[in-house]
Scaffold this active site. Structure first.
Site, mmCIF file in Angstrom:
data_model
loop_
_atom_site.group_PDB
_atom_site.id
_atom_site.type_symbol
_atom_site.label_atom_id
_atom_site.label_comp_id
_atom_site.label_asym_id
_atom_site.label_seq_id
_atom_site.Cartn_x
_atom_site.Cartn_y
_atom_site.Cartn_z
ATOM 1 N N ARG A 268 18.346 -15.233 25.265
ATOM 2 C CA ARG A 268 19.450 -14.307 25.345
ATOM 3 C C ARG A 268 19.255 -14.005 26.646
ATOM 4 N NH1 ARG A 268 23.639 -11.874 23.735
ATOM 5 N NH2 ARG A 268 23.942 -9.769 23.724
ATOM 6 N N GLY A 340 18.469 -6.644 19.303
ATOM 7 C CA GLY A 340 19.698 -6.109 19.354
ATOM 8 C C GLY A 340 20.325 -6.676 17.812
ATOM 9 N N GLY A 341 22.023 -6.231 17.879
ATOM 10 C CA GLY A 341 22.454 -6.635 17.457
ATOM 11 C C GLY A 341 22.504 -7.935 16.373
ATOM 12 N N GLU A 364 0.188 -4.418 -4.938
ATOM 13 C CA GLU A 364 -1.035 -4.299 -4.502
ATOM 14 C C GLU A 364 -1.811 -2.824 -4.420
ATOM 15 O OE1 GLU A 364 -3.245 -7.420 -4.714
ATOM 16 O OE2 GLU A 364 -2.156 -9.071 -5.424
ATOM 17 N N THR A 366 -0.740 0.899 -2.823
ATOM 18 C CA THR A 366 0.089 1.729 -1.884
ATOM 19 C C THR A 366 -1.139 1.736 -0.662
ATOM 20 O OG1 THR A 366 -0.538 4.246 -1.943
ATOM 21 C CG2 THR A 366 1.758 3.688 -3.001
HETATM 22 N N1 COS Z 1 -14.702 -2.535 -8.604
HETATM 23 C C1 COS Z 1 -15.064 -2.554 -9.958
HETATM 24 N N2 COS Z 1 -15.408 -1.161 -10.322
HETATM 25 C C2 COS Z 1 -14.758 -0.180 -9.935
HETATM 26 C C3 COS Z 1 -13.535 -0.394 -9.007
HETATM 27 C C4 COS Z 1 -13.516 -1.625 -7.898
HETATM 28 N N3 COS Z 1 -13.069 -1.791 -6.916
HETATM 29 N N4 COS Z 1 -12.826 0.992 -8.408
HETATM 30 C C5 COS Z 1 -13.615 1.613 -9.382
HETATM 31 N N5 COS Z 1 -14.257 1.142 -10.185
HETATM 32 C C6 COS Z 1 -14.826 1.443 -11.464
HETATM 33 C C7 COS Z 1 -15.790 2.807 -10.879
HETATM 34 O O1 COS Z 1 -16.914 2.279 -10.867
HETATM 35 C C8 COS Z 1 -15.331 3.834 -12.202
HETATM 36 O O2 COS Z 1 -16.677 3.284 -13.205
HETATM 37 P P1 COS Z 1 -17.672 4.052 -13.586
HETATM 38 O O3 COS Z 1 -17.305 5.470 -13.855
HETATM 39 O O4 COS Z 1 -19.054 3.321 -13.997
HETATM 40 O O5 COS Z 1 -18.831 4.510 -11.759
HETATM 41 C C9 COS Z 1 -13.902 2.994 -12.995
HETATM 42 O O6 COS Z 1 -13.677 1.756 -12.096
HETATM 43 C C10 COS Z 1 -13.177 4.098 -13.283
HETATM 44 O O7 COS Z 1 -13.668 4.537 -11.580
HETATM 45 P P2 COS Z 1 -12.737 5.814 -10.365
HETATM 46 O O8 COS Z 1 -13.991 7.485 -11.390
HETATM 47 O O9 COS Z 1 -12.563 5.762 -9.179
HETATM 48 O O10 COS Z 1 -11.224 5.889 -10.406
HETATM 49 P P3 COS Z 1 -9.919 6.921 -10.491
HETATM 50 O O11 COS Z 1 -9.191 6.535 -11.024
HETATM 51 O O12 COS Z 1 -10.623 7.459 -9.365
HETATM 52 O O13 COS Z 1 -8.826 5.421 -9.230
HETATM 53 C C11 COS Z 1 -8.337 4.458 -7.523
HETATM 54 C C12 COS Z 1 -9.019 4.846 -8.618
HETATM 55 C C13 COS Z 1 -7.319 5.099 -7.016
HETATM 56 C C14 COS Z 1 -9.019 3.376 -6.532
HETATM 57 C C15 COS Z 1 -7.467 2.807 -8.034
HETATM 58 O O14 COS Z 1 -7.108 3.714 -9.512
HETATM 59 C C16 COS Z 1 -6.616 2.579 -7.632
HETATM 60 O O15 COS Z 1 -6.819 0.867 -6.996
HETATM 61 N N6 COS Z 1 -5.376 2.496 -8.040
HETATM 62 C C17 COS Z 1 -3.668 1.356 -7.104
HETATM 63 C C18 COS Z 1 -4.149 1.061 -8.962
HETATM 64 C C19 COS Z 1 -2.934 -0.730 -7.930
HETATM 65 O O16 COS Z 1 -3.504 -0.764 -6.720
HETATM 66 N N7 COS Z 1 -2.441 -0.755 -8.624
HETATM 67 C C20 COS Z 1 -1.001 -1.501 -7.879
HETATM 68 C C21 COS Z 1 -1.211 -2.162 -8.737
HETATM 69 S S1 COS Z 1 -1.641 -3.933 -9.088
HETATM 70 S S2 COS Z 1 -0.255 -5.266 -8.386
#
Ligand code: COS
Length: 380
Positions: A268, A340-341, A364, A366
């Site tokens: 360009r 640009g455009g 996977e 946010t």
């Molecule tokens: N690997 C293995 N175990 C896990 C883990 C991991 N990465 N993360 C959590 N756990 C276990 C914890 O150890 C806990 O078990 P214990 O009670 O025996 O300790 C249990 O799972 C619950 O964990 P936690 O209390 O941390 O869960 P939360 O409800 O607070 O959620 C987040 C944790 C927010 C990290 C989780 O819900 C998450 O990743 N959410 C996003 C989901 C996602 O990516 N969705 C996209 C769709 S897939 S395309």
């Protein structure tokens, strides 16, 4: 001087062979796939023929046995040409990893063998009211004699309807919260499985995203791939590995956008010279290249941690996904600015790459969730 973190020769060869395939057989269809919202069947065929649609499948099931870094390089190079097509290897790894991590030998043989031969494998975790709060899922599974009955629905499922197999994370006892959840394999042909119409998306338009409905689906116990009550842990553990593949996808989109912008800056001419000769443009290109290089180092390091099962993987996979996707959003926007455009219209692929990059900040988990995961797993 030898680069400190230079890739071993086998990965360089893998990159150049995937790049050649992507440029010849995938890139020429990328625009039509996006504009027509159609599944990239040319890419699916080419990837399957080359053993790249699910290269992570171990060799004993007929796969390539590619390690996590190899899969990252495959996804990165396909995404550089076409984001939608890069979802084929990414979704296949996401869908089948719970089976690889949790399934028994017989189950692996049963589903990984067709996957290696070109079948598709999707992952069903999210629901309309359970996105970031994944353990709030309500798809219900009930034990009945020797079998299980599955009822409910999943939302935003990538490649739904195209994939033959689905890992489904379901609640068996809501009073137990995340400890009531179990993981199963459901087949597309199982009676009671149906699909909603494809969502009308901003980007990744070649990859169908649909709701999946389960209406009294009967599953024998050999469909169960986690211990009863350990499905949530398996689902989260899976994401620890596969978030690195989303980082790879973001990396590929950003690299593709930089390559277009860099070439364009020499073609360009304005004010009688190449726009590359203006420092304002050089600074943008330099920042894009610098940030891509940083994201690549982090992503490859996370991939190696995934392969080795290192204990700081959880931090590094979230960090790579978050950093690379935020970087890709910025880089693809800047690529449009350089063009640009011309960048704002679909004659060039950068606006498509920007629309695709946006999703890498969302799915996977946010990037806000990634920051929660990082904060909870800060390296010490
Ligand atoms: N690997 C293995 N175990 C896990 C883990 C991991 N990465 N993360 C959590 N756990 C276990 C914890 O150890 C806990 O078990 P214990 O009670 O025996 O300790 C249990 O799972 C619950 O964990 P936690 O209390 O941390 O869960 P939360 O409800 O607070 O959620 C987040 C944790 C927010 C990290 C989780 O819900 C998450 O990743 N959410 C996003 C989901 C996602 O990516 N969705 C996209 C769709 S897939 S395309």
């Amino acid at each position: 001087m030898e680069a400190l973190f230079d890739l071993p020769e086998e990965y360089k060869e893998l990159r150049s062979s995937v790049r050649a395939l992507a440029e010849k057989e995938i890139a020429p269809h990328a625009r039509a796939v996006d504009e027509e919202h159609r599944y990239p069947k040319e890419a699916a065929t080419a990837l399957a023929r080359a053993g790249l649609s699910a290269a992570h499948v171990p060799t004993q099931y007929g796969g390539q046995g590619a390690d996590a870094l190899g899969v990252v390089i495959i996804i990165e190079e396909v995404a550089r040409a076409c984001g939608s097509s890069s979802l084929i290897p990414a979704v296949n790894k996401l869908g089948s990893l719970p089976l690889i991590l949790g399934g028994n030998e017989e189950q692996k043989k049963r589903w990984l063998t067709p996957l290696a031969q070109g079948a598709g494998f999707s992952y069903c975790l999210s629901e309309s009211d359970a996105g970031s709060d994944a353990s709030a899922l309500r798809t219900k599974v009930e034990r009945k004699g020797d079998s299980w009955i599955l009822n409910g629905s999943k939302k935003w499922i990538s490649n739904a309807g195209v994939s033959d197999f689905y890992t489904v994370i379901a609640q068996g006892d809501a009073s137990l919260g995340s400890k009531g959840i179990t993981a199963f394999i459901v087949e597309k042909s199982d009676p009671g499985v149906s699909f909603g119409s494809p969502e009308k998306k901003m980007g990744f338009r070649g990859s169908p995203t649909c709701e999946v409905y389960f209406d009294g689906v009967v599953l024998s116990d050999d469909r169960r791939i986690s211990t009863v009550g350990e499905g949530f842990t398996l689902a989260m553990n899976t994401l620890d590995h596969t978030r690195v593949t989303i980082a790879a996808q973001a990396l590929g989109l950003a690299q593709g956008a930089l390559d277009v912008a860099s070439k364009y800056s020499h073609e360009r001419k304005q004010f009688g010279k190449e726009i590359f000769d203006f420092q304002a443009v050089q600074f943008m290109l330099a920042d894009m290249a610098m940030n891509i290089a940083a994201a690549r180092q982090l992503t490859y390091a996370a991939a190696v941690k995934s392969e080795r099962g290192e204990k700081d993987l959880r931090f590094f996979s979230a960090a790579s996904k978050c950093f690379a996707s935020d970087m890709a959003m910025k880089v693809t926007q800047d690529a449009i600015q350089v063009l640009g455009g011309y960048g704002y219209v679909s004659d060039y692929p950068v606006e498509r790459m920007m629309r695709d990059a946006k999703l890498t900040q969302i799915y996977e988990g946010t990037n806000q969730i990634q920051r929660i995961v990082m904060a909870r797993n800060l390296p010490n």
